[in-house]
Motif scaffolding. Structure first.
Motif, PDB file in Angstrom:
ATOM      1  N   GLU A  22       1.244  -1.084   0.292  1.00  0.00           N
ATOM      2  CA  GLU A  22       0.233   0.006   0.213  1.00  0.00           C
ATOM      3  C   GLU A  22       1.108   1.645  -0.103  1.00  0.00           C
ATOM      4  OE1 GLU A  22      -2.379  -0.528   3.101  1.00  0.00           O
ATOM      5  OE2 GLU A  22      -3.698  -2.143   2.019  1.00  0.00           O
ATOM      6  N   GLN A  23       1.639   0.627   0.442  1.00  0.00           N
ATOM      7  CA  GLN A  23       3.073   2.550   0.816  1.00  0.00           C
ATOM      8  C   GLN A  23       3.724   2.678  -0.844  1.00  0.00           C
ATOM      9  OE1 GLN A  23       6.185   1.796   3.430  1.00  0.00           O
ATOM     10  NE2 GLN A  23       6.302   4.349   3.235  1.00  0.00           N
ATOM     11  N   GLU A  24       3.882   1.603  -1.578  1.00  0.00           N
ATOM     12  CA  GLU A  24       4.171   1.891  -2.869  1.00  0.00           C
ATOM     13  C   GLU A  24       3.158   2.135  -3.600  1.00  0.00           C
ATOM     14  OE1 GLU A  24       7.877   1.329  -3.462  1.00  0.00           O
ATOM     15  OE2 GLU A  24       7.823   1.418  -1.478  1.00  0.00           O
ATOM     16  N   GLN A  25       2.256   1.945  -3.404  1.00  0.00           N
ATOM     17  CA  GLN A  25       1.450   2.117  -4.369  1.00  0.00           C
ATOM     18  C   GLN A  25       0.429   2.861  -3.883  1.00  0.00           C
ATOM     19  OE1 GLN A  25      -0.154  -0.153  -6.846  1.00  0.00           O
ATOM     20  NE2 GLN A  25      -1.181   2.167  -7.453  1.00  0.00           N
ATOM     21  N   MET A  26       0.920   4.013  -3.203  1.00  0.00           N
ATOM     22  CA  MET A  26       0.347   5.273  -2.489  1.00  0.00           C
ATOM     23  C   MET A  26       1.987   6.156  -3.576  1.00  0.00           C
ATOM     24  SD  MET A  26       0.061   7.707   0.556  1.00  0.00           S
ATOM     25  CE  MET A  26       0.498   6.632   1.677  1.00  0.00           C
ATOM     26  N   LYS A  27       2.530   5.567  -3.168  1.00  0.00           N
ATOM     27  CA  LYS A  27       3.869   6.659  -4.307  1.00  0.00           C
ATOM     28  C   LYS A  27       3.939   6.841  -5.484  1.00  0.00           C
ATOM     29  CE  LYS A  27       8.395   5.526  -3.036  1.00  0.00           C
ATOM     30  NZ  LYS A  27       9.389   4.777  -2.116  1.00  0.00           N
TER      31      LYS A  27
ATOM     32  N   ASP B  12       1.346   6.400  -7.547  1.00  0.00           N
ATOM     33  CA  ASP B  12       0.046   7.105  -7.617  1.00  0.00           C
ATOM     34  C   ASP B  12       0.561   8.342  -7.787  1.00  0.00           C
ATOM     35  OD1 ASP B  12      -1.851   4.499  -7.627  1.00  0.00           O
ATOM     36  OD2 ASP B  12      -2.382   5.041  -5.206  1.00  0.00           O
ATOM     37  N   LEU B  13       1.274   8.707  -6.516  1.00  0.00           N
ATOM     38  CA  LEU B  13       1.431  10.518  -6.929  1.00  0.00           C
ATOM     39  C   LEU B  13       2.398  10.625  -7.810  1.00  0.00           C
ATOM     40  CD1 LEU B  13       1.730  11.064  -2.875  1.00  0.00           C
ATOM     41  CD2 LEU B  13       0.353  11.910  -4.429  1.00  0.00           C
TER      42      LEU B  13
ATOM     43  N   GLU C 297       8.890  10.426  -2.537  1.00  0.00           N
ATOM     44  CA  GLU C 297       8.091  11.007  -2.288  1.00  0.00           C
ATOM     45  C   GLU C 297       7.595  12.501  -2.254  1.00  0.00           C
ATOM     46  OE1 GLU C 297       5.070   8.548   0.324  1.00  0.00           O
ATOM     47  OE2 GLU C 297       7.948   7.654   0.363  1.00  0.00           O
TER      48      GLU C 297
ATOM     49  N   ARG D   7     -10.643   2.275   5.558  1.00  0.00           N
ATOM     50  CA  ARG D   7      -9.659   1.449   4.842  1.00  0.00           C
ATOM     51  C   ARG D   7     -10.944   0.538   4.355  1.00  0.00           C
ATOM     52  NH1 ARG D   7      -4.353   0.733   5.754  1.00  0.00           N
ATOM     53  NH2 ARG D   7      -3.109   1.632   7.322  1.00  0.00           N
TER      54      ARG D   7
ATOM     55  N   LYS E  99     -11.276   1.075   0.511  1.00  0.00           N
ATOM     56  CA  LYS E  99     -10.597   0.985  -0.615  1.00  0.00           C
ATOM     57  C   LYS E  99     -11.086   0.060  -1.378  1.00  0.00           C
ATOM     58  CE  LYS E  99      -5.738   2.058  -2.047  1.00  0.00           C
ATOM     59  NZ  LYS E  99      -4.613   2.802  -1.547  1.00  0.00           N
TER      60      LYS E  99
END
Length: 97
Positions: free
Chosen positions: A23-28, A30-31, A69, A93, A96
């Motif tokens: 999820e952390q990588e996915q957020m990066k 997405d940004l 990031e 959560r 999502k």
């Protein structure tokens, strides 16, 4: 559903650590996609976009490739340069997919 998607879904269900890392990588990512899309919509190359945002071209490149990031202040600089503003939402959560 692809084989990789199935494997990721299975690993996320089995491992909280994997799920959090994913999820952390996915957020990066997405940004990174968001900044790239905003730049493309503005019709600017990285150099001209960076000048408008008052950042270096390498900073924009690192953000767009998800190597870096962006901070909230950097996102605000990007938004301001494009006559936009930043909105941040914190959602349950379970919403999502």
């Amino acid at each position: 559903m692809s084989k990789n998607t199935e494997m990721i879904k299975k690993r996320k269900a089995e491992s909280t650590v994997f799920k959090q890392a994913y999820e952390q990588e996915q957020m990066k990512l997405d940004l990174a996609d968001l900044v790239f899309e905003l730049r493309e919509q503005s019709g600017l190359n990285q150099t001209d976009f960076a000048k408008r945002v008052n950042k270096s071209r390498s900073t924009i490149a690192r953000i767009e490739s998800a190597v870096m990031e962006p901070s909230i202040s950097t996102l605000e600089d990007i938004a301001k340069a494009l006559n936009k503003h930043v909105e941040i939402n914190i959602v349950d959560r379970r919403q999502k997919v």
